[in-house]
Design a protein around this motif. Structure first.
Motif, PDB file in Angstrom:
ATOM      1  N   LEU A  68       0.929  -1.073   0.018  1.00  0.00           N
ATOM      2  CA  LEU A  68      -0.047  -0.054   0.079  1.00  0.00           C
ATOM      3  C   LEU A  68       0.739   1.389   0.046  1.00  0.00           C
ATOM      4  CD1 LEU A  68      -3.014  -0.677   2.530  1.00  0.00           C
ATOM      5  CD2 LEU A  68      -3.155  -0.110   0.081  1.00  0.00           C
ATOM      6  N   GLY A  69       2.196   1.043   0.402  1.00  0.00           N
ATOM      7  CA  GLY A  69       2.956   2.168   0.448  1.00  0.00           C
ATOM      8  C   GLY A  69       3.270   2.956  -0.957  1.00  0.00           C
ATOM      9  N   VAL A  70       3.119   2.130  -1.901  1.00  0.00           N
ATOM     10  CA  VAL A  70       3.443   2.819  -3.118  1.00  0.00           C
ATOM     11  C   VAL A  70       2.284   3.867  -3.668  1.00  0.00           C
ATOM     12  CG1 VAL A  70       4.372   0.806  -4.228  1.00  0.00           C
ATOM     13  CG2 VAL A  70       1.961   0.998  -4.580  1.00  0.00           C
ATOM     14  N   ARG A  71       1.302   4.025  -2.886  1.00  0.00           N
ATOM     15  CA  ARG A  71       0.189   5.249  -3.085  1.00  0.00           C
ATOM     16  C   ARG A  71       0.650   6.466  -2.540  1.00  0.00           C
ATOM     17  NH1 ARG A  71      -5.787   2.294  -2.422  1.00  0.00           N
ATOM     18  NH2 ARG A  71      -5.503   0.440  -3.520  1.00  0.00           N
ATOM     19  N   ILE A  72       1.430   6.273  -1.522  1.00  0.00           N
ATOM     20  CA  ILE A  72       2.043   7.423  -0.804  1.00  0.00           C
ATOM     21  C   ILE A  72       3.067   8.203  -1.234  1.00  0.00           C
ATOM     22  CG2 ILE A  72       2.285   8.269   1.536  1.00  0.00           C
ATOM     23  CD1 ILE A  72      -0.633   6.904   1.167  1.00  0.00           C
ATOM     24  N   SER A  73       3.215   9.203  -1.151  1.00  0.00           N
ATOM     25  CA  SER A  73       4.258  10.194  -1.336  1.00  0.00           C
ATOM     26  C   SER A  73       4.559  11.626  -0.610  1.00  0.00           C
ATOM     27  CB  SER A  73       4.405  10.460  -2.853  1.00  0.00           C
ATOM     28  OG  SER A  73       3.702  11.720  -3.278  1.00  0.00           O
ATOM     29  N   ALA A  74       5.460  12.153  -0.511  1.00  0.00           N
ATOM     30  CA  ALA A  74       5.511  13.624   0.449  1.00  0.00           C
ATOM     31  C   ALA A  74       4.958  14.537  -0.473  1.00  0.00           C
ATOM     32  CB  ALA A  74       7.057  14.006   0.549  1.00  0.00           C
ATOM     33  N   GLU A  75       5.082  14.357  -1.934  1.00  0.00           N
ATOM     34  CA  GLU A  75       4.162  15.574  -2.800  1.00  0.00           C
ATOM     35  C   GLU A  75       2.760  15.476  -2.563  1.00  0.00           C
ATOM     36  OE1 GLU A  75       4.234  16.435  -7.480  1.00  0.00           O
ATOM     37  OE2 GLU A  75       5.062  14.614  -6.958  1.00  0.00           O
ATOM     38  N   LEU A  76       2.183  14.474  -2.667  1.00  0.00           N
ATOM     39  CA  LEU A  76       1.046  14.177  -2.253  1.00  0.00           C
ATOM     40  C   LEU A  76       0.468  14.960  -0.937  1.00  0.00           C
ATOM     41  CD1 LEU A  76      -1.491  11.604  -3.216  1.00  0.00           C
ATOM     42  CD2 LEU A  76      -1.129  11.171  -0.908  1.00  0.00           C
ATOM     43  N   MET A  77       1.049  14.815   0.237  1.00  0.00           N
ATOM     44  CA  MET A  77       0.792  15.391   1.527  1.00  0.00           C
ATOM     45  C   MET A  77       1.065  16.952   1.299  1.00  0.00           C
ATOM     46  SD  MET A  77       2.312  13.038   4.295  1.00  0.00           S
ATOM     47  CE  MET A  77       1.926  11.051   4.556  1.00  0.00           C
ATOM     48  N   ILE A  78       1.928  17.476   0.779  1.00  0.00           N
ATOM     49  CA  ILE A  78       2.172  18.684   0.663  1.00  0.00           C
ATOM     50  C   ILE A  78       1.183  19.455  -0.311  1.00  0.00           C
ATOM     51  CG2 ILE A  78       3.844  20.771  -0.323  1.00  0.00           C
ATOM     52  CD1 ILE A  78       6.193  18.580   0.219  1.00  0.00           C
ATOM     53  N   GLY A  79       0.683  18.906  -1.242  1.00  0.00           N
ATOM     54  CA  GLY A  79      -0.496  19.421  -2.128  1.00  0.00           C
ATOM     55  C   GLY A  79      -1.742  19.740  -1.249  1.00  0.00           C
ATOM     56  N   LEU A  80      -2.011  19.189  -0.251  1.00  0.00           N
ATOM     57  CA  LEU A  80      -3.351  19.163   0.626  1.00  0.00           C
ATOM     58  C   LEU A  80      -2.997  20.499   1.453  1.00  0.00           C
ATOM     59  CD1 LEU A  80      -6.054  17.833   0.890  1.00  0.00           C
ATOM     60  CD2 LEU A  80      -4.955  16.640   2.753  1.00  0.00           C
ATOM     61  N   PHE A 248       5.753  -5.390   7.625  1.00  0.00           N
ATOM     62  CA  PHE A 248       5.053  -4.923   6.761  1.00  0.00           C
ATOM     63  C   PHE A 248       4.843  -3.321   6.871  1.00  0.00           C
ATOM     64  CE2 PHE A 248       1.942  -6.121  10.025  1.00  0.00           C
ATOM     65  CZ  PHE A 248       1.330  -4.986  10.230  1.00  0.00           C
ATOM     66  N   VAL A 249       5.283  -2.901   8.098  1.00  0.00           N
ATOM     67  CA  VAL A 249       5.334  -1.473   8.498  1.00  0.00           C
ATOM     68  C   VAL A 249       6.626  -0.911   7.828  1.00  0.00           C
ATOM     69  CG1 VAL A 249       5.526   0.260  10.153  1.00  0.00           C
ATOM     70  CG2 VAL A 249       3.827  -1.604  10.493  1.00  0.00           C
ATOM     71  N   ILE A 250       7.722  -1.852   7.971  1.00  0.00           N
ATOM     72  CA  ILE A 250       9.070  -1.385   7.244  1.00  0.00           C
ATOM     73  C   ILE A 250       8.834  -1.275   5.843  1.00  0.00           C
ATOM     74  CG2 ILE A 250      11.268  -2.094   6.832  1.00  0.00           C
ATOM     75  CD1 ILE A 250      11.193  -3.348   9.545  1.00  0.00           C
ATOM     76  N   GLY A 251       8.123  -2.304   5.367  1.00  0.00           N
ATOM     77  CA  GLY A 251       7.783  -2.368   3.776  1.00  0.00           C
ATOM     78  C   GLY A 251       6.849  -1.220   3.444  1.00  0.00           C
ATOM     79  N   PHE A 252       6.108  -0.686   3.969  1.00  0.00           N
ATOM     80  CA  PHE A 252       5.004   0.371   3.658  1.00  0.00           C
ATOM     81  C   PHE A 252       5.998   1.729   3.705  1.00  0.00           C
ATOM     82  CE2 PHE A 252       2.303   3.848   4.774  1.00  0.00           C
ATOM     83  CZ  PHE A 252       0.838   3.388   4.207  1.00  0.00           C
ATOM     84  N   LEU A 253       6.777   1.801   4.519  1.00  0.00           N
ATOM     85  CA  LEU A 253       7.535   2.888   4.590  1.00  0.00           C
ATOM     86  C   LEU A 253       8.583   3.109   3.684  1.00  0.00           C
ATOM     87  CD1 LEU A 253       7.942   3.207   8.468  1.00  0.00           C
ATOM     88  CD2 LEU A 253       6.614   5.070   7.101  1.00  0.00           C
ATOM     89  N   PHE A 254       9.205   1.949   3.358  1.00  0.00           N
ATOM     90  CA  PHE A 254      10.104   1.875   2.275  1.00  0.00           C
ATOM     91  C   PHE A 254       9.591   2.217   0.850  1.00  0.00           C
ATOM     92  CE2 PHE A 254      11.992  -0.810  -0.978  1.00  0.00           C
ATOM     93  CZ  PHE A 254      13.403  -0.413  -0.815  1.00  0.00           C
ATOM     94  N   PHE A 255       8.545   1.579   0.774  1.00  0.00           N
ATOM     95  CA  PHE A 255       7.960   1.983  -0.570  1.00  0.00           C
ATOM     96  C   PHE A 255       7.365   3.460  -0.572  1.00  0.00           C
ATOM     97  CE2 PHE A 255       6.762  -2.883  -0.872  1.00  0.00           C
ATOM     98  CZ  PHE A 255       8.175  -2.957  -1.838  1.00  0.00           C
ATOM     99  N   ALA A 256       6.690   3.766   0.385  1.00  0.00           N
ATOM    100  CA  ALA A 256       6.265   5.150   0.392  1.00  0.00           C
ATOM    101  C   ALA A 256       7.479   6.187   0.050  1.00  0.00           C
ATOM    102  CB  ALA A 256       5.733   5.681   1.590  1.00  0.00           C
ATOM    103  N   MET A 272       1.969  -2.442  -8.598  1.00  0.00           N
ATOM    104  CA  MET A 272       2.279  -2.944  -7.044  1.00  0.00           C
ATOM    105  C   MET A 272       0.935  -2.526  -6.491  1.00  0.00           C
ATOM    106  SD  MET A 272       6.161  -1.708  -6.488  1.00  0.00           S
ATOM    107  CE  MET A 272       6.147  -1.945  -4.785  1.00  0.00           C
ATOM    108  N   SER A 273       0.243  -1.496  -6.826  1.00  0.00           N
ATOM    109  CA  SER A 273      -1.074  -1.140  -6.441  1.00  0.00           C
ATOM    110  C   SER A 273      -2.169  -2.048  -6.319  1.00  0.00           C
ATOM    111  CB  SER A 273      -1.544   0.085  -6.669  1.00  0.00           C
ATOM    112  OG  SER A 273      -2.578   0.740  -6.017  1.00  0.00           O
ATOM    113  N   SER A 274      -1.963  -2.746  -7.741  1.00  0.00           N
ATOM    114  CA  SER A 274      -3.056  -3.709  -7.968  1.00  0.00           C
ATOM    115  C   SER A 274      -2.566  -5.133  -7.551  1.00  0.00           C
ATOM    116  CB  SER A 274      -3.170  -3.934  -9.590  1.00  0.00           C
ATOM    117  OG  SER A 274      -4.039  -4.846  -9.876  1.00  0.00           O
ATOM    118  N   LEU A 275      -1.506  -5.330  -7.302  1.00  0.00           N
ATOM    119  CA  LEU A 275      -1.009  -6.561  -6.702  1.00  0.00           C
ATOM    120  C   LEU A 275      -1.458  -6.388  -5.187  1.00  0.00           C
ATOM    121  CD1 LEU A 275       0.485  -9.023  -6.493  1.00  0.00           C
ATOM    122  CD2 LEU A 275       2.520  -7.778  -6.148  1.00  0.00           C
ATOM    123  N   SER A 276      -1.304  -5.130  -4.195  1.00  0.00           N
ATOM    124  CA  SER A 276      -1.744  -5.022  -3.167  1.00  0.00           C
ATOM    125  C   SER A 276      -3.361  -5.347  -2.967  1.00  0.00           C
ATOM    126  CB  SER A 276      -1.335  -3.341  -2.551  1.00  0.00           C
ATOM    127  OG  SER A 276      -1.996  -3.116  -1.420  1.00  0.00           O
TER     128      SER A 276
END
Length: 327
Positions: A68-80, A248-256, A272-276
């Motif tokens: 699920l981490g591949v859906r998240i990015s810093a740019e996404l958060m800043i945009g809000l 899985f938390v490490i993985g989430f943060l790694f992909f994000a 990866m999002s589809s696989l998730s």
């Protein structure tokens, strides 16, 4: 690994059937996978499928959450914007706190309050499964997880229909409607459906707000894991302590992190999002297979009241926050 294949394949077939029915009749795939899984509960009691069902309900679930981490990015958060990010974070924290308080007042265990509050606050079924994975287990763990997944999926579907009507009735602007829908509806798919049913801009804002809530999954699970390790009583676990930092938390943060630096190509990120999504769908089918319908019905009316109250609480909180911020 070979002895786990029969159970995994059965869960995968159930997930495919749920997805097929969902695409043709519009019902939520997660809910269908759960209900179909419950119908095959007998396979999890004994026989060749049991090891694979156990593996799928735990390990495949964790893989799905990590991806699920591949859906998240810093740019996404800043945009809000800082004010709306603050509102989303406050909504998550206060709803979990409300769940813990409500569970205590109703005489339910703290595990149940964390599980329901976290699933309502963050991202529905996915959050429920991730939080359940780090909570100390007892005889009610699987029953509570199934109840929570079933409840948040049903409530999310109701909200997907009702909330856009409320937004149009009260004549919200596209931005306010997007924040309301993204900040209150439990599951990502239902947020997307509700948002774009109002307008293109509402859909985009709602999806953005929802993904900020999804980003809260890793820190919330991490805090729960660390707190449980430190404070859980000896008699409150089955003898196993959750790991200090779940993989899985490490993985989430790694992909994000990779996604934030633009190191994951769009095509790979989509895959990866589809696989998730498929991993979570297959694992929830397995979770359904592990629990009997009779045990779900034993959960009681207080539990239903609590999760409905949590849903109303986050809706009122987000609306009040938007009004105070002047959006």
């Amino acid at each position: 690994m070979q002895h786990r294949m029969p159970g995994f394949l059965v869960a995968a077939v159930i997930a495919i059937a749920a997805q097929f029915i969902s695409e043709h009749y519009g019902a939520p795939a997660m809910l269908l996978a759960l209900l179909l899984g419950i119908a095959f509960h007998f396979l999890a009691e004994e026989g060749p499928c049991k090891p694979g069902i156990e593996f799928t309900a735990r390990t495949v679930l964790r893989i799905g959450v990590a991806l699920l981490g591949v859906r998240i990015s810093a740019e996404l958060m800043i945009g809000l914007g800082a004010d709306l990010i603050g509102l989303v974070i406050a909504g998550v924290v206060l709803t979990i706190g409300f769940g813990l308080l409500g569970a205590r007042l109703l005489g339910r265990g703290w595990r149940f309050g964390l599980l329901t509050g976290g699933s309502v606050a963050i991202c529905g079924a996915s959050a429920a499964m991730a939080i359940s994975a780090v909570l100390p287990r007892n005889e009610h763990s699987e029953r509570n997880l199934i109840f929570t997944v079933l409840s948040v999926t049903v409530l999310s579907t109701v909200a997907m229909i009702a909330y856009p009507i409320l937004a149009q009735t009260f004549e919200f602007t596209d931005e306010v409607a997007g924040v309301f829908l993204g900040g209150t509806i439990h599951d990502v798919a239902q947020v997307v459906g509700a948002g774009f049913s109002v307008s293109e801009e509402t859909g985009e804002v709602a999806t953005l707000v929802k993904l900020i809530r999804v980003a809260m999954l890793a820190p919330v699970v991490l805090v729960i894991s660390l707190t449980v390790r430190r404070y859980a009583q000896e008699g409150e676990t089955d003898g196993k302590r959750p790991p200090l930092l779940p993989f899985f938390v490490i993985g989430f943060l790694f992909f994000a992190t990779l996604n934030s630096f633009g190191l994951i190509p769009a095509m790979v990120s989509d895959a990866m999002s589809s696989l998730s999504r498929w991993a979570l769908l297959i694992s929830i089918a397995a979770v359904g297979m592990k629990t009997s319908l009779k045990r779900i019905l034993d959960v009681g009316g207080q539990a239903i009241f609590l999760i409905v109250a949590e849903t109303i609480f986050i809706a009122v909180l987000v609306l009040a926050g938007v009004a105070l911020l002047g959006h």
